[in-house]
Design an enzyme around this catalytic site. Structure first.
Site, PDB file in Angstrom:
ATOM      1  CD  GLU A  49     -10.375   4.526   0.839  1.00 58.91           C
ATOM      2  OE1 GLU A  49     -10.182   5.734   0.603  1.00 58.91           O
ATOM      3  OE2 GLU A  49      -9.635   3.623   0.388  1.00 58.91           O
ATOM      4  CB  SER A  92      -0.072  -8.217  -1.297  1.00 58.51           C
ATOM      5  OG  SER A  92      -0.895  -9.081  -0.534  1.00 58.51           O
ATOM      6  CE  LYS A 151      -4.442  -1.650   1.511  1.00 54.94           C
ATOM      7  NZ  LYS A 151      -4.288  -3.080   1.845  1.00 54.94           N
TER       8      LYS A 151
END
Ligand SMILES: *Cc1c(COP(=O)(O)O)cnc(C)c1O
Length: 404
Positions: free
Chosen positions: A118, A380, A96
């Site tokens: 968010e 990830s 991220k």
């Protein structure tokens, strides 16, 4: 010529009556989105912008991260070679940060003082609060009130990083409501920058997030060419909103010999309705301002991994499915948990439960493929955040687990 048909100005993928993406929002919000789209178009190929971003990737996020040959896992499976792209080794423990660093540099170029975002489980909120702290910008994170209770530790992390967490109190009080409220706030506060966390939402977010996450596939491509002297046979990634997956896939999309496989969470089983697999079981609709596949019953959205339980999916994945460039499969909660435990024991790598879905499918696939084939799996994120949840699922409190 590219095999992809996408209008870079509107973010619409495909042609005729089967298109995905776009922007379906009220006019005030459209104005705010237009400013973001213009900034992205202006800076994405700007040498100074990219030099600054690359410097943060290298010295702050820790890129490039390795492409690791998982030999013990491959031997255990007895088939194709499995390589892991180690996004889990990035600062904050997942992919991220690639996106939050890119978008926050755009926000700075636009002179914005406040970042909004968010978050569902809190991972994107933490990555955004991290980037905002790094740049000295004010940060507001919208989070469902229920999620704030379930993910209290991430709420505290965001606060440590100087962010303010705002509870979304409407509806189910989870991610969908957090997105709704963040978009509404953005429409009313054009002095803010909305830093969206996945390859979803109205234009320009799907194309912009893909752009910043493509560093994953660019590195993996160069690394496998160096290690094996050829491209992989498969690239495999878990699909929530679809950002880590599109980041790995996109740099391989024109290489037609490379098969692309996205892994959605089948949750309690596709036939139960409790999953988050709109590409496996879904219909095309508009959600959160863009057209894509959406679950038939979004209220039932469920996955063992909080980072995958989004009822829609990024429009580029819907398009890849429509043109047959990628295949989307599903792995259930139990299979993901088994892969989590197995990778921990065989390789000494505790994967995020999200990534465990990709590992589970890649392991099954490798078993059916010959030894000279190569599979790249996107790892990830790291699983430290999931350890307490897994202990509970195994019927052990972390305290008991520590004593055993
Ligand atoms: C958030 C998250 C995901 C899911 O998001 P995508 O946008 O689909 O990538 C997957 N893995 C990890 C580790 C995450 O934190």
């Amino acid at each position: 010529m590219s095999i992809l048909k996408v209008d870079e100005k509107t973010g619409i993928f495909g042609e005729g009556d089967q298109t995905f993406g776009g922007s379906f929002v009220p006019p005030e919000l459209q104005k705010a989105l237009d400013e973001v789209a213009e900034a992205f178009a202006r800076y994405k190929d700007d040498p100074d912008f990219n030099a600054e971003l690359q410097a943060y990737y290298k010295d702050y996020a820790g890129r490039p991260n390795p492409l690791y040959f998982a030999k013990r896992l491959s031997d255990q499976v007895g088939g194709a070679k499995i390589y892991l792209k180690r996004e889990d080794l990035n600062h904050t423990g997942a992919h991220k940060i690639n996106n939050t660093l890119g978008q926050i540099l755009l926000a700075k170029r636009l002179g914005k003082k406040r970042i909004i975002a968010e978050t569902g489980a809190g991972q994107h909120g933490v990555a955004t609060a991290t980037a905002a702290a790094l740049m000295g910008l004010e940060c507001l994170i919208f989070m469902g009130e229920l999620d704030m209770k379930r993910q209290a530790l991430n709420v505290f992390r965001m606060e440590l990083l100087g962010a303010k967490v705002i509870p979304a109190t409407s509806g189910n009080r989870t991610l969908k409501e957090a997105v709704d409220e963040a978009l509404m706030y953005f429409a009313g506060h054009p002095d803010s920058f909305y830093l969206l966390g996945s390859a979803v939402g109205p234009h320009p977010y799907p194309l912009m997030v893909r752009h910043f996450q493509s560093v994953i596939g660019q590195e993996a491509r160069a690394q496998i060419l160096e290690k094996e002297g050829r491209l992989p046979d498969y690239v495999v990634a878990a699909v929530g909103g679809g950002s880590n997956a599109i980041g790995l896939f996109y740099p391989f999309v024109e290489d037609l010999s490379v098969k692309i496989i996205g892994v959605e969470p089948a949750g309690k089983g596709l036939d139960t309705g409790y999953h988050a697999a709109p590409l496996n079981v879904g219909e095309v609709d508009v959600l959160h301002g863009f057209r894509s596949y959406v679950m038939p019953d979004p209220e039932k959205c469920w996955s063992i991994s909080a980072g995958l339980d989004y009822p829609g999916v990024g429009p580029e994945h819907s398009y890849y499915k429509a043109i047959g460039r990628a295949q989307y499969v599903a792995v259930n909660d139990q299979e993901a948990l088994d892969a989590f435990l197995n990778l921990s024991k065989t390789e000494g790598i505790i994967p995020a439960l999200e990534s465990s879905h990709a590992v589970a499918y890649a392991t099954k696939l490798a078993a059916q493929r010959p030894k000279d084939e190569i599979i790249i799996v996107n790892l990830s994120g790291r699983g430290d955040k999931d350890v307490a949840q897994v202990a509970e699922m195994l019927g052990r409190t972390p305290e008991q687990a520590a004593k055993a």
